[in-house]
Design an enzyme around this catalytic site. Structure first.
Site, short mmCIF file in Angstrom:
data_model
loop_
_atom_site.label_atom_id
_atom_site.label_comp_id
_atom_site.label_asym_id
_atom_site.label_seq_id
_atom_site.Cartn_x
_atom_site.Cartn_y
_atom_site.Cartn_z
N ARG A 10 11.43 -5.80 4.71
CA ARG A 10 11.31 -4.37 4.36
C ARG A 10 12.31 -3.48 5.09
O ARG A 10 12.60 -3.72 6.26
CB ARG A 10 9.92 -3.86 4.73
CG ARG A 10 8.83 -4.50 3.95
CD ARG A 10 7.58 -3.70 4.01
NE ARG A 10 6.94 -3.66 5.32
CZ ARG A 10 5.70 -3.29 5.51
NH1 ARG A 10 4.95 -2.92 4.49
NH2 ARG A 10 5.18 -3.28 6.71
N ARG A 34 -9.48 0.82 9.13
CA ARG A 34 -9.09 -0.58 9.35
C ARG A 34 -10.19 -1.36 10.06
O ARG A 34 -10.01 -2.56 10.31
CB ARG A 34 -7.82 -0.63 10.20
CG ARG A 34 -6.54 -0.87 9.39
CD ARG A 34 -5.39 -0.71 10.35
NE ARG A 34 -4.23 -1.44 10.01
CZ ARG A 34 -3.11 -0.89 9.51
NH1 ARG A 34 -3.09 0.39 9.22
NH2 ARG A 34 -2.05 -1.61 9.30
N LYS A 73 0.83 -1.21 0.00
CA LYS A 73 0.00 0.00 0.00
C LYS A 73 0.86 1.26 0.00
O LYS A 73 0.60 2.21 -0.74
CB LYS A 73 -0.93 0.03 1.23
CG LYS A 73 -1.93 -1.10 1.29
CD LYS A 73 -2.94 -0.91 2.41
CE LYS A 73 -2.35 -0.92 3.81
NZ LYS A 73 -1.72 -2.20 4.20
N ARG A 109 -0.54 -9.26 12.87
CA ARG A 109 -1.17 -8.19 12.10
C ARG A 109 -2.08 -8.77 11.01
O ARG A 109 -3.15 -8.23 10.72
CB ARG A 109 -0.09 -7.28 11.48
CG ARG A 109 0.51 -6.34 12.54
CD ARG A 109 1.91 -5.88 12.19
NE ARG A 109 1.98 -5.10 10.98
CZ ARG A 109 3.10 -4.96 10.25
NH1 ARG A 109 4.22 -5.56 10.63
NH2 ARG A 109 3.11 -4.23 9.19
N ARG A 136 11.23 -1.44 10.54
CA ARG A 136 10.18 -1.23 11.53
C ARG A 136 10.24 -2.29 12.61
O ARG A 136 10.50 -3.46 12.34
CB ARG A 136 8.81 -1.28 10.84
CG ARG A 136 8.49 0.00 10.13
CD ARG A 136 7.27 -0.10 9.29
NE ARG A 136 6.14 -0.77 9.92
CZ ARG A 136 4.92 -0.82 9.39
NH1 ARG A 136 4.69 -0.23 8.23
NH2 ARG A 136 3.96 -1.46 10.01
P1 AMP Z 1 0.92 0.30 9.09
O1 AMP Z 1 2.12 1.18 8.93
O2 AMP Z 1 -0.27 0.79 8.29
O3 AMP Z 1 1.20 -1.14 8.86
O4 AMP Z 1 0.47 0.44 10.64
C1 AMP Z 1 1.35 0.06 11.68
C2 AMP Z 1 0.55 -0.12 12.96
O5 AMP Z 1 -0.07 1.13 13.33
C3 AMP Z 1 -0.60 -1.11 12.89
O6 AMP Z 1 -0.17 -2.45 13.08
C4 AMP Z 1 -1.48 -0.62 14.03
O7 AMP Z 1 -0.95 -0.98 15.30
C5 AMP Z 1 -1.34 0.89 13.91
N1 AMP Z 1 -2.36 1.47 13.00
C6 AMP Z 1 -2.15 2.10 11.81
N2 AMP Z 1 -3.28 2.50 11.28
C7 AMP Z 1 -4.27 2.12 12.11
C8 AMP Z 1 -5.69 2.24 12.10
N3 AMP Z 1 -6.33 2.83 11.07
N4 AMP Z 1 -6.38 1.72 13.15
C9 AMP Z 1 -5.75 1.12 14.17
N5 AMP Z 1 -4.42 0.96 14.25
C10 AMP Z 1 -3.67 1.46 13.23
#
Ligand code: AMP
Length: 223
Positions: free
Chosen positions: A127, A88, A13, A172, A161
């Site tokens: 990554r 989400r 994404k 996740r 990360r």
């Molecule tokens: P990402 O970078 O999108 O993979 O997000 C990393 C982490 O941030 C996720 O595993 C969640 O813990 C948190 N996170 C990001 N976006 C959301 C969201 N819209 N709702 C809840 N948690 C989020």
């Protein structure tokens, strides 16, 4: 255009959102990036989110909605945005619909990247990102042309990360299937969902997304 990129962690994404940003001149809004920045800055939101993110769980809907609600007020969002990692959950999607309705707008399209789980574990675990400009790389799929040097800005520091390890990626993914994948039906019923095959090379996935957005823009212009 107001677009949501939907897809499991590691589906690409972020990479595709950056291509949309460049090609269509609309800003990428990643709740994950915003939350990581809050954790790094030690803000109140960051303190609440840190342990949850390290476990691979979702932060409470209220936090995610507040973070995005504040951000879409900014002037660079006036001509549109790409949401990467938000919504989400169904309650987040409902809140987003209300936020946009209050501003007299709505989402235009939701693009779902479809990828099978096993490839996601492999993709996520390899990554890394340029510390200076944020360009994304991968140990197998997208290495810098000169090892250790960012193709985009020439910097030599990279980061991985904390949640990109196999155990957290699996957690996740489980959260994605339980809480996020129902959004595909939610947006399909609204006639907004476009699914693209996210399994191929980055350029091929981008061609499909660009096609969808071109067709969408042409049909919006003719209405
Ligand atoms: P990402 O970078 O999108 O993979 O997000 C990393 C982490 O941030 C996720 O595993 C969640 O813990 C948190 N996170 C990001 N976006 C959301 C969201 N819209 N709702 C809840 N948690 C989020």
């Amino acid at each position: 255009m107001r677009i949501v990129l939907l897809g499991p962690p590691g589906a690409g994404k972020g990479t595709q959102a950056r291509s949309i940003e460049k090609a269509y001149g609309i800003v990428q809004l990643s709740t994950g990036d915003m939350l990581r920045a809050a954790v790094a800055a030690g803000t109140e939101v960051g303190k609440q989110a840190k342990a949850i993110m390290e476990r691979g769980d979702l932060v409470p809907d209220g936090i995610a909605v507040r973070v995005i609600g504040d951000r879409i007020e900014a002037s660079d969002c006036k001509s549109g945005f790409i949401l990467d990692g938000f919504p989400r959950t169904i309650p987040q999607a409902v809140s987003l619909g209300k936020l946009l309705e209050q501003r007299g707008t709505a989402l235009d399209a939701v693009i779902e990247l479809s990828v099978v789980d096993e490839q996601l574990v492999e993709r996520g675990a390899g990554r890394f990102t340029c510390k200076n400009c944020g360009e994304g790389y991968h140990d197998r799929f997208k290495r810098p042309a000169t090892p250790g040097v960012c193709d985009k800005c020439g910097a030599t520091s990279f980061s991985r990360r904390a949640d990109d390890n196999e155990a957290t990626i699996r957690s996740r993914l489980a959260n994605y299937h339980a809480q996020t994948s129902p959004l595909a039906d939610f947006y399909r019923r609204q006639g907004k969902l476009f699914t693209v095959d996210g399994m191929g090379p980055i350029d091929e996935v981008w061609r499909q997304i660009d096609n969808v957005l071109c067709r969408f823009r042409a049909s919006a212009a003719s209405n």
